[in-house]
Design a protein around this motif. Structure first.
Motif, PDB file in Angstrom:
ATOM      1  N   ASN A   1       0.871  -1.381   0.085  1.00  0.00           N
ATOM      2  CA  ASN A   1      -0.167   0.112  -0.225  1.00  0.00           C
ATOM      3  C   ASN A   1       0.834   1.156  -0.043  1.00  0.00           C
ATOM      4  N   THR A   2       2.191   1.244  -0.488  1.00  0.00           N
ATOM      5  CA  THR A   2       3.036   2.431  -0.736  1.00  0.00           C
ATOM      6  C   THR A   2       4.359   2.560  -1.403  1.00  0.00           C
ATOM      7  N   THR A   3       4.816   3.011  -1.680  1.00  0.00           N
ATOM      8  CA  THR A   3       5.802   3.040  -3.025  1.00  0.00           C
ATOM      9  C   THR A   3       7.423   3.705  -1.929  1.00  0.00           C
ATOM     10  N   GLY A   4       6.353   3.980  -0.268  1.00  0.00           N
ATOM     11  CA  GLY A   4       8.244   4.885   0.447  1.00  0.00           C
ATOM     12  C   GLY A   4       8.834   4.132   0.703  1.00  0.00           C
ATOM     13  N   LEU A   5       8.843   2.762   0.968  1.00  0.00           N
ATOM     14  CA  LEU A   5       9.795   1.621   0.985  1.00  0.00           C
ATOM     15  C   LEU A   5       9.800   0.157   0.398  1.00  0.00           C
ATOM     16  N   LYS A   6      10.974   0.235   0.173  1.00  0.00           N
ATOM     17  CA  LYS A   6      11.537  -1.049  -0.784  1.00  0.00           C
ATOM     18  C   LYS A   6      12.583  -1.361  -0.040  1.00  0.00           C
ATOM     19  N   VAL A   7      11.968  -3.386  -0.022  1.00  0.00           N
ATOM     20  CA  VAL A   7      13.049  -4.845  -0.588  1.00  0.00           C
ATOM     21  C   VAL A   7      13.939  -4.504  -1.778  1.00  0.00           C
ATOM     22  N   PRO A   8      15.379  -4.535  -1.843  1.00  0.00           N
ATOM     23  CA  PRO A   8      15.876  -4.866  -3.661  1.00  0.00           C
ATOM     24  C   PRO A   8      14.958  -6.132  -4.017  1.00  0.00           C
ATOM     25  N   ASN A   9      14.225  -6.134  -4.999  1.00  0.00           N
ATOM     26  CA  ASN A   9      14.383  -7.973  -5.981  1.00  0.00           C
ATOM     27  C   ASN A   9      14.345  -7.982  -7.013  1.00  0.00           C
ATOM     28  N   TYR A  10      15.365  -8.705  -7.351  1.00  0.00           N
ATOM     29  CA  TYR A  10      15.559  -9.677  -8.315  1.00  0.00           C
ATOM     30  C   TYR A  10      15.127 -10.342  -9.645  1.00  0.00           C
ATOM     31  N   PRO A  11      15.158 -10.119 -10.627  1.00  0.00           N
ATOM     32  CA  PRO A  11      14.391 -11.081 -11.405  1.00  0.00           C
ATOM     33  C   PRO A  11      15.062 -12.282 -11.325  1.00  0.00           C
ATOM     34  N   VAL A  12      13.700 -13.243 -11.881  1.00  0.00           N
ATOM     35  CA  VAL A  12      14.980 -14.843 -11.495  1.00  0.00           C
ATOM     36  C   VAL A  12      14.517 -14.998 -12.796  1.00  0.00           C
ATOM     37  N   GLU A  13      15.644 -15.828 -13.398  1.00  0.00           N
ATOM     38  CA  GLU A  13      15.284 -16.856 -14.974  1.00  0.00           C
ATOM     39  C   GLU A  13      15.785 -18.131 -14.743  1.00  0.00           C
ATOM     40  N   VAL A  14      14.939 -19.171 -15.722  1.00  0.00           N
ATOM     41  CA  VAL A  14      15.369 -20.310 -15.651  1.00  0.00           C
ATOM     42  C   VAL A  14      15.690 -20.426 -17.362  1.00  0.00           C
ATOM     43  N   VAL A  15      17.128 -20.673 -17.081  1.00  0.00           N
ATOM     44  CA  VAL A  15      17.745 -21.025 -19.211  1.00  0.00           C
ATOM     45  C   VAL A  15      17.882 -22.618 -18.296  1.00  0.00           C
ATOM     46  N   ASN A  16      17.045 -23.743 -19.274  1.00  0.00           N
ATOM     47  CA  ASN A  16      17.727 -25.068 -19.171  1.00  0.00           C
ATOM     48  C   ASN A  16      17.902 -25.618 -18.150  1.00  0.00           C
ATOM     49  N   GLY A  17      16.727 -25.129 -17.072  1.00  0.00           N
ATOM     50  CA  GLY A  17      17.066 -25.850 -15.888  1.00  0.00           C
ATOM     51  C   GLY A  17      17.371 -25.319 -14.785  1.00  0.00           C
ATOM     52  N   GLN A  18      18.789 -24.372 -15.779  1.00  0.00           N
ATOM     53  CA  GLN A  18      19.517 -24.166 -14.158  1.00  0.00           C
ATOM     54  C   GLN A  18      18.521 -22.506 -14.285  1.00  0.00           C
ATOM     55  N   VAL A  19      18.614 -21.957 -12.724  1.00  0.00           N
ATOM     56  CA  VAL A  19      18.192 -20.634 -12.366  1.00  0.00           C
ATOM     57  C   VAL A  19      19.164 -20.055 -12.131  1.00  0.00           C
ATOM     58  N   TYR A  20      18.795 -18.884 -12.754  1.00  0.00           N
ATOM     59  CA  TYR A  20      19.368 -17.553 -12.371  1.00  0.00           C
ATOM     60  C   TYR A  20      18.691 -15.894 -11.788  1.00  0.00           C
ATOM     61  N   VAL A  21      19.219 -15.688 -10.864  1.00  0.00           N
ATOM     62  CA  VAL A  21      19.400 -14.238  -9.940  1.00  0.00           C
ATOM     63  C   VAL A  21      19.947 -13.091 -11.059  1.00  0.00           C
ATOM     64  N   VAL A  22      18.986 -12.230 -11.460  1.00  0.00           N
ATOM     65  CA  VAL A  22      20.073 -11.082 -12.433  1.00  0.00           C
ATOM     66  C   VAL A  22      20.037 -10.205 -11.393  1.00  0.00           C
ATOM     67  N   MET A  23      21.010 -10.194 -10.980  1.00  0.00           N
ATOM     68  CA  MET A  23      21.594  -8.461 -11.016  1.00  0.00           C
ATOM     69  C   MET A  23      21.733  -7.528 -11.600  1.00  0.00           C
ATOM     70  N   ALA A  24      22.018  -6.607 -11.164  1.00  0.00           N
ATOM     71  CA  ALA A  24      22.092  -4.880 -12.267  1.00  0.00           C
ATOM     72  C   ALA A  24      23.663  -4.758 -11.976  1.00  0.00           C
ATOM     73  N   GLY A  25      24.631  -5.220 -12.323  1.00  0.00           N
ATOM     74  CA  GLY A  25      26.486  -4.118 -12.861  1.00  0.00           C
ATOM     75  C   GLY A  25      26.261  -2.811 -12.549  1.00  0.00           C
ATOM     76  N   GLU A  26      27.400  -2.071 -12.143  1.00  0.00           N
ATOM     77  CA  GLU A  26      27.683  -0.836 -12.521  1.00  0.00           C
ATOM     78  C   GLU A  26      26.258  -0.782 -13.984  1.00  0.00           C
ATOM     79  N   GLY A  27      25.720   1.159 -13.714  1.00  0.00           N
ATOM     80  CA  GLY A  27      25.444   1.880 -14.816  1.00  0.00           C
ATOM     81  C   GLY A  27      24.311   1.242 -14.789  1.00  0.00           C
ATOM     82  N   ALA A  28      24.213   0.314 -14.384  1.00  0.00           N
ATOM     83  CA  ALA A  28      22.799  -0.422 -14.516  1.00  0.00           C
ATOM     84  C   ALA A  28      21.239   0.872 -14.297  1.00  0.00           C
ATOM     85  N   ALA A  29      20.497   0.572 -15.194  1.00  0.00           N
ATOM     86  CA  ALA A  29      19.591   1.621 -14.873  1.00  0.00           C
ATOM     87  C   ALA A  29      18.546   0.517 -14.268  1.00  0.00           C
TER      88      ALA A  29
END
Length: 107
Positions: free
Chosen positions: A79-107
């Motif tokens: 119910n607010t956008t005032g507080l956020k815990v960092p979240n990350y996309p999760v991808e599954v490629v050929n059965g392998q699970v990956y967490v996608v992390m932004a690098g320096e300079g990423a938007a």
């Protein structure tokens, strides 16, 4: 630039379960909610309590320290956008699970 971090098979949570995963100095909480995988920082942005240990209702995790409730898909406090815990996309490629992390300079 983003990068994919491979999740070891033993750290991928089973259906409706959760697991902790260390990635590049970050403690991440992984959740499997109805077959959908979510990844967030394990530390509550309020005072640092573990979110992985909190009460899970659907895709909402409740901090066990002070009861704050966060949406796993957006990371935002309900119910607010005032507080956020960092979240990350999760991808599954050929059965392998990956967490996608932004690098320096990423938007």
């Amino acid at each position: 630039m983003s990068r994919r971090i491979a999740v070891p098979a033993q750290k991928v949570p089973a259906l409706d379960k959760r697991a902790l995963f260390e990635a590049e100095g970050n403690s991440l909480a992984l959740f499997n909610v109805a077959g959908q995988l979510y990844a967030i920082d394990d530390s509550c942005p309020h005072q640092g309590a573990s979110l992985c240990a909190g009460r899970l209702e659907g895709r909402v995790i409740q901090c066990c320290a002070h009861g704050l409730r966060f949406d796993l898909s957006s990371g935002y406090l309900l119910n607010t956008t005032g507080l956020k815990v960092p979240n990350y996309p999760v991808e599954v490629v050929n059965g392998q699970v990956y967490v996608v992390m932004a690098g320096e300079g990423a938007a």
